[in-house]
Design a protein around this motif. Structure first.
Motif, mmCIF file in Angstrom:
data_model
loop_
_atom_site.group_PDB
_atom_site.id
_atom_site.type_symbol
_atom_site.label_atom_id
_atom_site.label_comp_id
_atom_site.label_asym_id
_atom_site.label_seq_id
_atom_site.Cartn_x
_atom_site.Cartn_y
_atom_site.Cartn_z
ATOM 1 N N TYR A 248 0.825 -1.297 -0.068
ATOM 2 C CA TYR A 248 0.038 -0.145 0.220
ATOM 3 C C TYR A 248 1.012 1.284 0.046
ATOM 4 O O TYR A 248 0.631 2.301 -0.752
ATOM 5 N N TYR A 250 3.946 1.624 -1.314
ATOM 6 C CA TYR A 250 4.528 1.730 -2.418
ATOM 7 C C TYR A 250 3.277 2.332 -3.332
ATOM 8 O O TYR A 250 3.757 3.084 -4.428
ATOM 9 N N SER A 251 2.204 1.761 -3.353
ATOM 10 C CA SER A 251 0.879 2.324 -4.452
ATOM 11 C C SER A 251 0.838 3.746 -4.011
ATOM 12 O O SER A 251 0.718 4.759 -5.138
ATOM 13 N N MET A 255 1.386 6.822 -6.667
ATOM 14 C CA MET A 255 0.330 7.632 -7.197
ATOM 15 C C MET A 255 0.891 9.312 -6.970
ATOM 16 O O MET A 255 0.258 9.844 -8.009
ATOM 17 N N LEU A 282 1.107 5.412 -14.437
ATOM 18 C CA LEU A 282 0.957 3.856 -13.696
ATOM 19 C C LEU A 282 1.031 2.956 -14.930
ATOM 20 O O LEU A 282 1.645 1.828 -14.825
ATOM 21 N N SER A 290 0.617 -6.201 -12.392
ATOM 22 C CA SER A 290 0.874 -5.367 -11.612
ATOM 23 C C SER A 290 -0.249 -4.278 -11.361
ATOM 24 O O SER A 290 -0.582 -3.798 -10.526
ATOM 25 N N ARG A 291 -0.624 -3.876 -12.636
ATOM 26 C CA ARG A 291 -1.711 -2.718 -12.711
ATOM 27 C C ARG A 291 -3.023 -3.489 -11.893
ATOM 28 O O ARG A 291 -3.711 -2.514 -11.344
ATOM 29 N N THR A 293 -2.755 -5.372 -9.326
ATOM 30 C CA THR A 293 -2.743 -5.242 -7.985
ATOM 31 C C THR A 293 -2.801 -3.919 -7.391
ATOM 32 O O THR A 293 -3.435 -3.575 -6.469
ATOM 33 N N VAL A 294 -2.140 -3.024 -8.145
ATOM 34 C CA VAL A 294 -1.863 -1.640 -7.687
ATOM 35 C C VAL A 294 -3.169 -0.782 -7.808
ATOM 36 O O VAL A 294 -3.492 0.381 -6.970
ATOM 37 N N ILE A 297 -5.858 -0.643 -5.019
ATOM 38 C CA ILE A 297 -5.171 0.243 -3.787
ATOM 39 C C ILE A 297 -5.246 1.437 -4.271
ATOM 40 O O ILE A 297 -5.435 2.191 -3.130
ATOM 41 N N VAL A 298 -4.946 1.811 -5.266
ATOM 42 C CA VAL A 298 -5.141 3.342 -5.562
ATOM 43 C C VAL A 298 -6.528 3.907 -5.406
ATOM 44 O O VAL A 298 -6.872 4.890 -4.913
#
Length: 528
Positions: A248, A250-251, A255, A282, A290-291, A293-294, A297-298
């Motif tokens: 989180y 890292y995200s 961002m 991003l 990875s997108r 996953t991230v 969270i974003v």
């Protein structure tokens, strides 16, 4: 008499008391020549320009040494803090000695307040506190070099007294040099870590080895860093795992970088255009997986910022999770590539060879290899009995001859003696000799060295070894129950992704093309 001539005379008086007559006369000659050279140039005070021009006259290494030494003496006496052509100070500041630090140690109370103590004392204190780690000479030298660079930066600012904001500023300057390509990444990391060690010693008076993830200074602007720390505090109240919090974090950082905001107040004036630009940023930076996953969270971070009052509108609805087609075919390596991998392992460290054999020959998961304990190896009965980290189910595997020999070879010839009482078999090669958190780097580098191209899709993780073993067992018609037991699965459902590797059976499943175009109903027939 010029100021330079006065300083030269002072230096000569000092040197006369220290040197033998013959050495003094030689030193006097070069100092007088420096003063004469300055008169020719019309320079009345010691300065960088004078030093550079004077040393540039040297035609031989011996002459350069004599001129350099003369300049060094004048620079020290005048306090000009000039730099050599290599970018180093002619006279680096002397850090407090260990003996001097010991003398004042009993008068120091922790935590240390800013501006109350010279940074040199903390460097010596940190040096003492890290002795238990039994660092190699090279690692110890890297820490000392990083502390020396911090001390020099404080010295050039005119004050070597310890202050936390100065230390953070040094980290930020280091990060900027790294981004500009002026500093190697490994040097940025060691500088940052050395400074954080110093701050911990100033706060507590001691140091305990750890990964400095939670204290990582990432946002260059102060208000954004405060917001980040506030968000991390909120995450810790949610009873999340440390690895989840790191993801989180890292995200959050990527961002903020993608939004391009200068400070927290800019968040309040954000519009949809900035959110769109951030998503494009991003998308270019992250892979499709990875997108997947991230991005969710974003979306949660944007909702948090809105509910906390930092953003006027809830932009989370603009962030959609990208569609990612599930890949059911598991990657593995061919027999020829496996031979190439074993050849690449021959020149690898003994630890890496033993770990890779456990993964390739027994199909152990990454975490089970890293967590392997001496107590789990039954040498007498040639077996490994362990409780799997993922499922908690006990797994019993044969200790194959080549695997056992590789482990013994590592233990006897390479494993650090300082870790002799440590329960885990595989440890870090550098102090502190803790167990490895992952062997992904070990595996991926060997794959790259052997130029391995996995079948089905590109992958370099340890699980490829597990899939490769499964593929070999399927080719040899080993019963599925034996494969299930070997892999340590507790459910038949866990086997399904692996069955896609049974290529011959899959070839028998597809329907032929002969049925295409045939009709199975009568004209006018109604199906309702």
């Amino acid at each position: 008499m010029s100021k330079l001539q006065e300083i030269v005379n002072v230096v000569l008086e000092q040197q006369k008391q220290l040197l033998a007559p013959s050495t003094y006369e030689a030193r006097k000659n070069y100092l007088k020549k420096l003063a004469a050279f300055a008169d020719e140039k019309g320079i009345e005070e010691p300065c960088q320009e004078l030093y550079d021009s004077y040393i540039a006259r040297a035609t031989t290494p011996d002459l350069r040494f004599q001129l350099f030494h003369a300049v060094r003496l004048v620079d020290k006496a005048s306090g000009t803090k000039a730099f050599t052509s290599e970018g180093k100070l002619y006279n680096e500041p002397e850090i407090l000695s260990s003996e001097e630090a010991d003398r004042i140690n009993h008068t120091v109370e922790f935590p240390i307040s800013d501006g109350s103590l010279d940074t040199g004392y903390l460097i010596r204190k940190a040096e003492q506190e890290m002795k238990y780690l039994q660092l190699s000479f090279s690692t110890y030298w890297q820490y000392m070099q990083a502390w020396r660079e911090l001390y020099i930066s404080l010295y050039l600012r005119g004050d070597t007294m310890f202050a936390r904001n100065k230390c953070i500023s040094f980290i930020e300057d280091t990060n900027q040099k790294s981004r500009d390509g002026l500093l190697h990444e490994w040097k940025r990391k060691i500088r940052r870590r050395a400074v954080l060690v110093l701050i911990e010693v100033a706060d507590t008076g001691c140091f305990k080895w750890k990964l400095f993830t939670s204290r990582k200074i990432c946002c260059q602007e102060e208000t954004l860093e405060v917001l980040r720390q506030q968000y991390l505090t909120f995450l810790r109240t949610q009873n999340l795992e440390n690895r989840t919090i790191s993801l989180y974090d890292y995200s959050f950082r990527v961002m903020i970088e993608g939004l391009g905001v200068r400070n927290v107040s800019c968040l309040n004036t954000m519009g949809p255009e900035q959110i769109q630009s951030m998503l494009v940023f991003l998308s270019e930076r992250l892979s499709l997986n990875s997108r997947g996953t991230v991005f969710p969270i974003v979306r949660q971070i944007l909702s948090y910022l809105h509910s906390a009052g930092f953003v006027v509108a809830d932009f989370s609805g603009m962030v959609l999770t990208p569609a990612c087609r599930s890949m059911h075919l598991r990657p593995y390596i061919t027999a020829s590539d496996e031979d190439n991998l074993y050849q690449a392992m021959e020149n690898s460290p003994l630890r890496n060879k033993a770990m890779m054999r456990l993964a390739l020959r027994l199909g152990l998961r990454d975490i089970d290899v890293c967590n392997l304990r001496f107590s789990q190896i039954d040498w007498k009965n040639d077996q490994i009995v362990l409780e799997q980290e993922k499922t908690g189910v006990t797994l019993c595997l044969p200790l194959l001859e080549d695997v056992g020999n590789a482990i013994i070879d590592y233990i006897m010839n390479e494993r650090p003696a300082a870790a002799k009482n440590y329960p885990f078999v595989f440890v870090r090669q550098q102090a502190p000799h803790k167990k490895l958190e992952s062997m992904y780097t070990v595996c991926s580098r060997l794959f790259e060295k052997a130029d391995i191209k996995t079948v089905n899709r590109d992958s370099h993780g340890t699980h490829v070894c597990r899939y490769t073993l499964t593929h070999k067992l399927l080719l040899k018609k080993v019963p599925h129950q034996v494969i299930t037991d070997t892999l340590g699965h507790i459910s038949k459902e866990s086997d399904k992704p692996y069955l896609s590797m049974e290529e011959q059976m899959l070839r028998e499943c597809p329907l032929g093309f002969s049925l295409i175009g045939q009709k199975y109903w009568e004209e006018g027939e109604c199906h309702g």
